[in-house]
Design a protein around this motif. Structure first.
Motif, PDB file in Angstrom:
ATOM      1  N   LYS A 130      -6.689  -2.672  -0.131  1.00  0.00           N
ATOM      2  CA  LYS A 130      -5.945  -1.612  -1.647  1.00  0.00           C
ATOM      3  C   LYS A 130      -7.211  -0.822  -1.956  1.00  0.00           C
ATOM      4  N   LYS A 148       1.314  -1.948   0.089  1.00  0.00           N
ATOM      5  CA  LYS A 148      -0.371   0.131  -0.161  1.00  0.00           C
ATOM      6  C   LYS A 148       0.766   1.260   0.020  1.00  0.00           C
ATOM      7  N   THR A 170      -7.071   1.955  -0.242  1.00  0.00           N
ATOM      8  CA  THR A 170      -5.838   2.919  -0.394  1.00  0.00           C
ATOM      9  C   THR A 170      -6.145   3.779  -1.277  1.00  0.00           C
TER      10      THR A 170
END
Length: 237
Positions: free
Chosen positions: A186, A31, A189
């Motif tokens: 993700k 990340k 993110t």
């Protein structure tokens, strides 16, 4: 940053680099690496059209039982290009996206000691039951007998939903030192990146807990038959 320098070297050979269409496969990125790469592209190729693709992994029985991806915590760091100098007179608000990283999440939370923690659970989850596993693993934070824990939720697979949540939190706590820890999915993110892009210099400081080592042997046993695609060029700024 070494990867960014190599990318600059490659793209520097192309005079039309500013008008590239760039597809970034984020499947195996950490990340932190993902956030730095997107910010680098934003700064050096501001006119490039960028989209991301992500193929979720499949996990074996051992992984499902352990629900563990990493071991230990090497360090807690500010993600490069996402540092915000805190104001000593302001309260600290930590937004932490919860996932399966119990040890890293708890260590980061205890190290930062924020005045208020907003714990974000992925609902709807990336796959059925993932949110319940996340709640069990992070029960030490979620069940803390204090008034400085607030629980919120946002989609685990829709970056725009994560960005909206962060915009709402920033508006509710204007003037506070906002810190975000991406320890969820993700796709969340990506939403954090969208949030930082929308608010430019008024976004947040992003903190990341570096693992001591990855459980590589049982990390994934395959992949799903579908791919998540997200068009950053079409996302609102």
């Amino acid at each position: 940053m070494h990867g960014m320098f190599k990318l600059q070297e490659i793209l520097g050979r192309d005079r039309t680099a500013d008008h590239l269409r760039i597809t970034v496969d984020i499947t195996t990125f950490t990340k932190q690496y993902l956030l730095v790469l997107l910010k680098w592209i934003e700064h050096h190729l501001p006119n490039a059209a960028v989209r991301t693709v992500y193929t979720p992994g499949q996990y074996g029985e051992t992984r499902a039982q352990q629900a563990r991806f990493t071991w230990g915590v090497k360090d807690i760091v500010t993600v490069p290009m996402y540092g915000m100098p805190p104001s000593p007179e302001s309260s600290d608000v930590l937004v932490i996206f919860l996932g399966y990283e119990r040890e890293r999440t708890y260590r980061l939370w205890r190290t930062l000691e924020p005045d208020l923690t907003i714990a974000v659970i992925g609902v709807p989850p990336a796959f059925p039951g993932a949110n319940y596993t996340s709640e069990i693993l992070n029960a030490r934070i979620l069940n803390s007998k204090t008034d400085d824990i607030a629980i919120r939720s946002c989609s685990a697979v829709d970056p725009a939903d994560a960005a909206r949540l962060l915009c709402d939190v920033a508006a509710e706590h204007e003037g506070c030192n906002l810190v975000v820890a991406p320890l969820g999915t993700k796709m969340q993110t990506l939403g954090l990146y969208l949030f930082s892009r929308r608010r430019e210099g008024r976004a947040a400081q992003i903190m990341y807990a570096l693992p001591l080592r990855y459980d590589e042997k049982y990390y994934t046993v395959g992949h799903t038959s579908y791919v998540y695609e997200f068009d950053l060029a079409g996302a609102p700024k």
